[in-house]
Design a protein around this motif. Structure first.
Motif, PDB file in Angstrom:
ATOM      1  N   ARG A   1       0.809  -1.218   0.000  1.00  0.00           N
ATOM      2  CA  ARG A   1       0.000   0.000   0.000  1.00  0.00           C
ATOM      3  C   ARG A   1       0.845   1.272   0.000  1.00  0.00           C
ATOM      4  N   SER A   2       2.105   1.176  -0.348  1.00  0.00           N
ATOM      5  CA  SER A   2       2.973   2.347  -0.230  1.00  0.00           C
ATOM      6  C   SER A   2       2.655   3.424  -1.266  1.00  0.00           C
ATOM      7  N   GLN A   3       1.822   3.103  -2.270  1.00  0.00           N
ATOM      8  CA  GLN A   3       1.403   4.163  -3.198  1.00  0.00           C
ATOM      9  C   GLN A   3       0.617   5.247  -2.468  1.00  0.00           C
ATOM     10  N   ILE A   4      -0.014   4.886  -1.322  1.00  0.00           N
ATOM     11  CA  ILE A   4      -0.747   5.866  -0.516  1.00  0.00           C
ATOM     12  C   ILE A   4       0.223   6.907   0.028  1.00  0.00           C
ATOM     13  N   GLY A   5       1.355   6.443   0.576  1.00  0.00           N
ATOM     14  CA  GLY A   5       2.327   7.375   1.129  1.00  0.00           C
ATOM     15  C   GLY A   5       2.944   8.262   0.064  1.00  0.00           C
ATOM     16  N   ALA A   6       3.261   7.680  -1.119  1.00  0.00           N
ATOM     17  CA  ALA A   6       3.868   8.472  -2.183  1.00  0.00           C
ATOM     18  C   ALA A   6       2.928   9.583  -2.648  1.00  0.00           C
ATOM     19  N   ALA A   7       1.651   9.245  -2.823  1.00  0.00           N
ATOM     20  CA  ALA A   7       0.688  10.263  -3.262  1.00  0.00           C
ATOM     21  C   ALA A   7       0.458  11.309  -2.179  1.00  0.00           C
ATOM     22  N   GLN A   8       0.354  10.867  -0.927  1.00  0.00           N
ATOM     23  CA  GLN A   8       0.068  11.794   0.170  1.00  0.00           C
ATOM     24  C   GLN A   8       1.220  12.766   0.396  1.00  0.00           C
ATOM     25  N   VAL A   9       2.448  12.297   0.332  1.00  0.00           N
ATOM     26  CA  VAL A   9       3.572  13.174   0.627  1.00  0.00           C
ATOM     27  C   VAL A   9       3.732  14.236  -0.464  1.00  0.00           C
ATOM     28  N   CYS A  10       3.409  13.895  -1.712  1.00  0.00           N
ATOM     29  CA  CYS A  10       3.490  14.899  -2.782  1.00  0.00           C
ATOM     30  C   CYS A  10       2.412  15.972  -2.617  1.00  0.00           C
ATOM     31  N   ARG A  11       1.229  15.581  -2.122  1.00  0.00           N
ATOM     32  CA  ARG A  11       0.186  16.588  -1.866  1.00  0.00           C
ATOM     33  C   ARG A  11       0.564  17.473  -0.688  1.00  0.00           C
ATOM     34  N   SER A  12       1.026  16.845   0.387  1.00  0.00           N
ATOM     35  CA  SER A  12       1.284  17.584   1.622  1.00  0.00           C
ATOM     36  C   SER A  12       2.441  18.560   1.481  1.00  0.00           C
ATOM     37  N   VAL A  13       3.480  18.200   0.719  1.00  0.00           N
ATOM     38  CA  VAL A  13       4.655  19.057   0.657  1.00  0.00           C
ATOM     39  C   VAL A  13       4.325  20.386  -0.021  1.00  0.00           C
ATOM     40  N   GLN A  14       3.363  20.420  -0.929  1.00  0.00           N
ATOM     41  CA  GLN A  14       2.962  21.687  -1.546  1.00  0.00           C
ATOM     42  C   GLN A  14       2.471  22.668  -0.488  1.00  0.00           C
ATOM     43  N   HIS A  15       1.601  22.185   0.419  1.00  0.00           N
ATOM     44  CA  HIS A  15       1.050  23.054   1.465  1.00  0.00           C
ATOM     45  C   HIS A  15       2.126  23.493   2.454  1.00  0.00           C
ATOM     46  N   ARG A  16       2.994  22.566   2.836  1.00  0.00           N
ATOM     47  CA  ARG A  16       4.022  22.903   3.823  1.00  0.00           C
ATOM     48  C   ARG A  16       5.019  23.921   3.251  1.00  0.00           C
ATOM     49  N   LEU A  17       5.356  23.800   1.986  1.00  0.00           N
ATOM     50  CA  LEU A  17       6.274  24.762   1.375  1.00  0.00           C
ATOM     51  C   LEU A  17       5.615  26.128   1.223  1.00  0.00           C
ATOM     52  N   SER A  18       4.341  26.161   0.886  1.00  0.00           N
ATOM     53  CA  SER A  18       3.641  27.442   0.782  1.00  0.00           C
ATOM     54  C   SER A  18       3.597  28.141   2.127  1.00  0.00           C
ATOM     55  N   GLU A  19       3.374  27.374   3.198  1.00  0.00           N
ATOM     56  CA  GLU A  19       3.332  27.970   4.539  1.00  0.00           C
ATOM     57  C   GLU A  19       4.687  28.551   4.934  1.00  0.00           C
ATOM     58  N   ALA A  20       5.769  27.899   4.501  1.00  0.00           N
ATOM     59  CA  ALA A  20       7.119  28.352   4.872  1.00  0.00           C
ATOM     60  C   ALA A  20       7.731  29.270   3.828  1.00  0.00           C
ATOM     61  N   ALA A  21       6.970  29.651   2.786  1.00  0.00           N
ATOM     62  CA  ALA A  21       7.528  30.370   1.637  1.00  0.00           C
ATOM     63  C   ALA A  21       8.280  31.654   2.003  1.00  0.00           C
ATOM     64  N   PRO A  22       7.729  32.555   2.821  1.00  0.00           N
ATOM     65  CA  PRO A  22       8.451  33.813   3.090  1.00  0.00           C
ATOM     66  C   PRO A  22       9.844  33.591   3.678  1.00  0.00           C
ATOM     67  N   ASP A  23       9.936  32.724   4.685  1.00  0.00           N
ATOM     68  CA  ASP A  23      11.230  32.478   5.321  1.00  0.00           C
ATOM     69  C   ASP A  23      12.178  31.719   4.400  1.00  0.00           C
ATOM     70  N   LEU A  24      11.644  30.722   3.689  1.00  0.00           N
ATOM     71  CA  LEU A  24      12.480  29.961   2.763  1.00  0.00           C
ATOM     72  C   LEU A  24      13.012  30.843   1.640  1.00  0.00           C
ATOM     73  N   ASP A  25      12.142  31.723   1.146  1.00  0.00           N
ATOM     74  CA  ASP A  25      12.537  32.619   0.065  1.00  0.00           C
ATOM     75  C   ASP A  25      13.700  33.505   0.497  1.00  0.00           C
ATOM     76  N   ALA A  26      13.593  34.065   1.687  1.00  0.00           N
ATOM     77  CA  ALA A  26      14.645  34.955   2.181  1.00  0.00           C
ATOM     78  C   ALA A  26      15.950  34.195   2.410  1.00  0.00           C
ATOM     79  N   ALA A  27      15.863  32.995   3.005  1.00  0.00           N
ATOM     80  CA  ALA A  27      17.066  32.212   3.268  1.00  0.00           C
ATOM     81  C   ALA A  27      17.735  31.776   1.967  1.00  0.00           C
ATOM     82  N   TRP A  28      16.937  31.421   0.996  1.00  0.00           N
ATOM     83  CA  TRP A  28      17.476  30.999  -0.299  1.00  0.00           C
ATOM     84  C   TRP A  28      18.217  32.157  -0.968  1.00  0.00           C
ATOM     85  N   ARG A  29      17.609  33.334  -0.965  1.00  0.00           N
ATOM     86  CA  ARG A  29      18.256  34.503  -1.561  1.00  0.00           C
ATOM     87  C   ARG A  29      19.573  34.825  -0.845  1.00  0.00           C
ATOM     88  N   ALA A  30      19.561  34.686   0.475  1.00  0.00           N
ATOM     89  CA  ALA A  30      20.779  34.965   1.236  1.00  0.00           C
ATOM     90  C   ALA A  30      21.883  33.968   0.893  1.00  0.00           C
TER      91      ALA A  30
END
Length: 395
Positions: free
Chosen positions: A186-215
């Motif tokens: 059933r590991s296809q469940i984890g693969a699909a779920q993690v790809c969905r979840s990472v979009q939301h988590r990256l959007s939530e962290a976008a301001p700080d990640l953006d600044a750190a990346w530029r630095a």
């Protein structure tokens, strides 16, 4: 009837036969010059540019069907052909060209031939393909079920995902590939779920990640530590969605175990393209160049055991790299089974040069991932980015 009358009759009959033969030949000649109407009325569509016409050899020669399909290579052949009508010349002026069927993408014969549909919950399609263009950047993404899984009516365990994260400035393209543990049913469940979840988590962290990346790009020595913490927090916050997805199905975390590789790519056109890649497990990122491939994100950096760690059980094993690409380079983010495909001789002989020349059509790209390769018979998943060469026309 006397002999003289018989001779005259024979001569008249011979003259009629000769006239008939001559008229038939003259009619065929005039038909070729398009001065007589066709015996079978042709369907003709006139256009204001050179086009192809199909000559039907089982009908009179003047019966043709016009089709809007440009031809580049022009050669004469003595067999059923297509002809190009040159609109800047008389209508009867044509150039004979051999009609070649489009080449079948390597491995495409396997794309629609699964043995059976898997009889399990949470099914996924046999294959998926996606793509887009952002200015000079073109992206192709695909995930293909492996041959053993098709033969045994098992699910594809890998997932591919593309998303634009607009909270970065400029926006960022997220390319995510995940490979569920092959031994888990059933590991296809984890693969699909993690790809969905990472979009939301990256959007939530976008301001700080953006600044750190530029630095980090600017050379700030403190930026690396900040990126370590921010990306580690993003990955840590993927644990709960995975464990919840397992709990709802009365499964354990190991049943949905998956690796994850995420490539963040700055959009907008500039002299260099900035990338930030992170993940857990065996996924890799390779940059193809005319002088050979270069590993931008090595799954075994820090030891081969690092590539065997999975989510949700090893969130602390996150790795990341930052790199840039220029025009004409091709960036490939893929799962471990696809890395083996790319390192095989068949890929080098049949596909690598084509990728370096430019992005293929979606279905052809899907066929590339289905290339038969004895060393890589599992699922294949990849996202490939092309940076258009300077001066190259949009295709």
């Amino acid at each position: 009837m006397d002999i003289f009358s018989t001779i005259v009759t024979i001569l008249l009959l011979a003259s009629l036969v000769a006239c008939g033969v001559l008229w038939r030949r003259e009619r065929e000649l005039l038909a070729r010059l398009a001065l007589l109407p066709a015996t079978v009325a042709p369907r003709i569509q006139y256009v204001d540019r050179p086009i192809e016409v199909v000559k039907h050899v089982d009908r009179p020669v003047e019966v043709v069907t016009y089709v809007d399909r440009p031809v580049e290579v022009v050669t004469y052949v003595d067999r059923p052909v297509e002809v190009v009508k040159h609109v800047d010349r008389p209508v009867e002026v044509v150039t004979y060209v051999e009609h070649e069927e489009p080449e079948t993408p390597p491995g495409a014969e396997h794309l629609a031939d699964p043995e059976a549909l898997p009889d399990v919950p949470d099914t996924v399609p046999d294959s998926v393909v996606d793509g887009a263009r952002f200015g000079r950047l073109t992206v192709r993404a695909a995930s293909v079920r492996g041959e053993p899984a098709r033969q045994n009516a098992q699910l594809r365990k890998q997932t591919v995902s593309l998303a634009v994260l607009e909270l970065f400035d400029p926006p960022v393209l997220l390319s995510a590939v995940a490979a569920g543990r092959p031994s888990s049913r059933r590991s296809q469940i984890g693969a699909a779920q993690v790809c969905r979840s990472v979009q939301h988590r990256l959007s939530e962290a976008a301001p700080d990640l953006d600044a750190a990346w530029r630095a980090a790009v600017a050379g700030d020595p403190a930026a690396s530590g900040l990126l370590d913490r921010l990306l580690g927090d993003v990955v840590l916050r993927l644990v709960d969605p995975l464990t919840e997805a397992a709990r709802w199905r009365a499964l354990g975390p190991e049943d949905v175990a998956t690796d994850l590789t995420c490539l963040l790519t700055r959009l907008g056109d500039g002299p260099q393209r900035e990338h930030l890649v992170f993940g857990v497990g065996a996924g890799s990122v390779t940059v193809l160049r005319t002088d050979g491939p270069a590993q931008a994100y090595d799954p075994e950096e820090g030891g081969p055991e690092r590539s065997k760690e999975l989510l949700p059980t090893s969130p602390g094993a996150v790795r990341w790299e930052r790199f840039s690409t220029t025009a004409g380079e091709v960036t490939v983010a893929c799962t471990a089974s696809t890395t083996r495909l790319l390192s095989g001789p068949r890929f080098a002989d049949r596909i690598a040069a084509e990728w370096l020349d430019g992005p293929p059509a979606l279905i052809r790209f899907l066929g590339h991932l289905a290339l038969p390769e004895p060393q890589s018979r599992g699922d294949r998943t990849a996202i490939v980015l092309w940076e258009k060469k300077a001066g190259r026309e949009d295709g």
